[in-house]
Design a protein around this motif. Structure first.
Motif, PDB file in Angstrom:
ATOM      1  N   SER A 109      62.671  54.935  29.603  1.00  0.00           N
ATOM      2  CA  SER A 109      63.332  53.937  30.449  1.00  0.00           C
ATOM      3  C   SER A 109      64.828  54.202  30.432  1.00  0.00           C
ATOM      4  O   SER A 109      65.411  54.454  29.370  1.00  0.00           O
ATOM      5  N   GLN A 146      65.733  53.922  26.462  1.00  0.00           N
ATOM      6  CA  GLN A 146      64.742  53.464  25.492  1.00  0.00           C
ATOM      7  C   GLN A 146      63.496  54.342  25.627  1.00  0.00           C
ATOM      8  O   GLN A 146      62.969  54.517  26.718  1.00  0.00           O
ATOM      9  N   GLY A 147      63.056  54.918  24.521  1.00  0.00           N
ATOM     10  CA  GLY A 147      61.870  55.766  24.553  1.00  0.00           C
ATOM     11  C   GLY A 147      61.691  56.505  23.239  1.00  0.00           C
ATOM     12  O   GLY A 147      62.591  56.537  22.390  1.00  0.00           O
ATOM     13  N   ALA A 158      64.201  48.732  34.148  1.00  0.00           N
ATOM     14  CA  ALA A 158      63.715  48.423  32.796  1.00  0.00           C
ATOM     15  C   ALA A 158      62.217  48.140  32.785  1.00  0.00           C
ATOM     16  O   ALA A 158      61.660  47.848  31.724  1.00  0.00           O
ATOM     17  N   SER A 178      59.711  48.990  29.833  1.00  0.00           N
ATOM     18  CA  SER A 178      60.398  49.042  28.537  1.00  0.00           C
ATOM     19  C   SER A 178      59.838  47.965  27.615  1.00  0.00           C
ATOM     20  O   SER A 178      59.152  47.038  28.050  1.00  0.00           O
ATOM     21  N   TRP A 188      68.288  49.465  22.779  1.00  0.00           N
ATOM     22  CA  TRP A 188      68.612  50.536  23.725  1.00  0.00           C
ATOM     23  C   TRP A 188      69.700  51.435  23.152  1.00  0.00           C
ATOM     24  O   TRP A 188      70.537  51.001  22.349  1.00  0.00           O
TER      25      TRP A 188
END
Length: 619
Positions: free
Chosen positions: A411, A434-435, A467, A470, A476
């Motif tokens: 994301s 984010q990931g 997002a 997510s 983040w």
């Protein structure tokens, strides 16, 4: 898409299949226990006789080839790992200070196999980067250092010159016999265990060691394979990128997933004769699909100095060219395409990409069958934080290359860095990520980790939010990069730390630098920096407190004896005309004087510090 069916016909039994790495929804979910070492062990067991890495040695003889099979690599990792275990244990750091080559690759993987944390660095012979090496060693505090017999003396001499460093044990990789492997103690590696510390380039701040886990590495390699469509197992890598750089490590990483191979050479061999890179790509293209990666300057340099000799058998029709590590230059791609289109280079070869060390590497790239594209934005609107399309010929048009779409299972949102609110498409803001490919944090820097890796998204767009998908309970990563989305694709504007702010207006240094380069042939293309310095309030020609613009450029080849004053005047005229800014100072320096990072990027912050420190003389 049925990824598995595209691989089965070429995949020896036992090798990892791409569908093994995807869940029922198509998101990336690595098989339990997947680590860099488990991937290598799988290759040893199933394609042991196949080439793993090939190194083109140019220092002693032109194009001497060194090769190692997966089975031979497995033996070397066991032996080197056993020696490492004599001096370092679980969680200890082991630094690699070796020249580019197969021994470096083996040392890196062996440190991980031994249960320690690998710290890929470089031998002290790398000119101009002793301070970065010392910073990384003091930060990581390695228990052992891996090097080669050729570099041993210089490594020990360098370590002796760092008195604050607890002296690590020096292990000479190429003097360890294979029989040492009998003493190896097997180690169970966890997928969320740190495999290595990836030190940042130092372009905008002192280098920091990003904690990269096995999960992050595996996820990012699968993201790269899916994004660039490297699903055909007859795909090989060619790379001269330094192995301490995140992109260089990825180029040795993806063969581990596939059981394929990569051909390597040294950065010095490339710079001295870029035609070597082209020849290696052509050789790979004859075997099958070949992928390589490099920053802007490499493609520009190769277009100038890397053309094949008459009669050379060069066919680049199966080549994939990743370009990244900085805002992608349309000029670099145009020059390379023009130079090598006659050699079969496809229009779809270039893959403009975006990535950072904190996310292991790759974040976004264009579709595998897409042609690199450019959007033109209004310069005034960009300064105000908006990407507004204009015609290519508009007087205020600024070219930006699309970096395509975000990698699978990652994301990426564009955020107002001051409020934490997601911004709508077309607005310029900071990229937040984010990931599972995101690193765990910075080694030994809890506060910096909290600020960079622990960001909270305060609000999302009600419609069109990026997002979606997510996890609300996860934080983040703040990248420090400015970008925008348009039509689902990502456009990188620049780094927050490099942004030039004058009279509450934002200016991107690469835009001003391009203007300076176009103004006079005395500027060495790609070797010019622009930054703001505090105003001298006593100066009558500057508004009190208003920062002033400084431009530093290296002289182009053949201009060392030319009077710089006409070039300075041309720059002073061009910048106000295009950007509405007065240039306070312009300096011309000899080639090689502007500081660059170990990956070749302009170190604008360091250049500014040197200017303010008087390194370039008094204003």
């Amino acid at each position: 898409m049925d990824y598995g069916s595209r691989q089965d016909s070429a995949a020896p039994k036992g090798l990892l299949l791409i569908e093994d790495c995807l869940d029922a929804t198509g998101n990336i979910a690595l098989p339990p226990g997947t680590t860099l070492i488990s991937l290598i062990q799988r290759n040893v067991a199933n394609v042991g006789d196949a080439t793993a890495y090939r190194y083109l040695e140019h220092a002693r003889s032109e194009g001497h080839v060194l090769e190692v099979t997966w089975a031979q690599l497995g033996v070397r990792l066991q032996a080197i790992g056993a020696r490492v275990q004599k001096f370092a244990g679980d969680g200890d750091r082991v630094a690699i200070l070796a020249p580019q080559g197969i021994d470096y690759v083996a040392g890196f993987y062996a440190a991980i196999k031994a249960g320690t944390i690998a710290v890929p660095l470089f031998a002290p012979e790398l000119p101009g980067h002793a301070e970065r090496l010392e910073t990384a060693l003091l930060d990581s505090e390695p228990t052992a250092v891996l090097t080669t017999a050729a570099a041993k003396d210089s490594v020990e001499s360098f370590l002796d010159g760092v008195p604050r460093l607890r002296r690590p044990h020096v292990v000479v990789i190429d003097q360890i016999p294979d029989s040492e492997g009998e003493r190896f103690a097997p180690v169970e590696l966890g997928v969320d265990q740190v495999s290595h510390l990836q030190y940042t380039s130092g372009a905008t701040r002192p280098p920091a060691g990003v904690e990269i886990t096995h999960r992050a590495v595996g996820t990012n390699l699968v993201q790269m394979i899916l994004s660039i469509d490297l699903l055909n197992r007859n795909t090989h890598g060619v790379s001269w990128l330094p192995l301490y750089h995140d992109m260089g490590l990825s180029m040795i990483g993806f063969p581990a997933v596939y059981g394929g191979h990569s051909t390597l050479m040294s950065p010095t061999a490339f710079v001295r004769r870029p035609q070597r890179w082209i020849q290696a790509l052509a050789a790979g293209s004859r075997e099958g699909r070949v992928v390589t990666a490099a920053p802007n300057f490499a493609y520009e340099w190769t277009a100038q100095r890397g053309l094949p000799a008459p009669g050379d058998d060069v066919d680049l029709s199966n080549v994939v060219l990743i370009i990244g590590s900085e805002p992608v230059s349309i000029d670099a791609m145009t020059a390379f395409n023009k130079a090598f289109a006659p050699y079969g280079l496809p229009r779809t070869a270039f893959k403009p990409s975006y990535g950072i060390a904190e996310a292991t590497l790759m974040i976004a790239t264009i579709d595998h069958d897409a042609v690199a594209s450019v959007a033109y934005f209004d310069r005034e609107q960009l300064s105000a934080g908006h990407a507004v399309r204009v015609a290519a010929g508009a007087p205020n048009a600024v070219a930006h290359v699309s970096c395509g779409r975000i990698a699978r299972s990652l994301s990426a949102v564009i955020v107002d860095p001051d409020t934490g609110a997601e911004l709508a498409d077309g607005a310029i803001g900071e990229v937040w990520l984010q990931g599972d490919n995101v690193g765990r944090g910075y080694w030994g820097r809890p506060e910096e980790t909290r600020l960079t890796f622990g960001a909270t998204l305060r609000s999302r767009l009600r419609e069109g939010s990026h997002a979606e998908g997510s996890k609300p309970d996860r934080t983040w990563l703040r990248t420090g990069d400015l970008a925008t989305y348009l039509d689902g694709e990502l456009y990188i504007a620049g780094r927050i730390a490099d942004l030039i702010v004058i009279d509450d207006r934002h200016y991107y240094p690469q835009d001003i630098e391009a203007t300076a380069a176009e103004a006079t042939p005395m500027v060495r293309r790609g070797y010019v920096t622009a930054f703001a310095v505090p105003a001298d309030e006593a100066s009558a020609d500057a508004a009190a407190g208003s920062p002033r613009l400084v431009i530093i450029a290296e002289r182009a080849a053949g201009t060392s004896r030319d009077d710089p004053q006409p070039a300075i005047e041309a720059i002073r005229a061009a910048v106000p005309h295009r950007h509405g800014l007065t240039v306070f100072d312009v300096r011309f320096l000899p080639a090689g004087a502007i500081p660059r990072t170990t990956s070749g990027k302009l170190a604008r912050v360091a250049c500014r510090a040197q200017y303010l420190g008087g390194a370039f003389g008094a204003p």
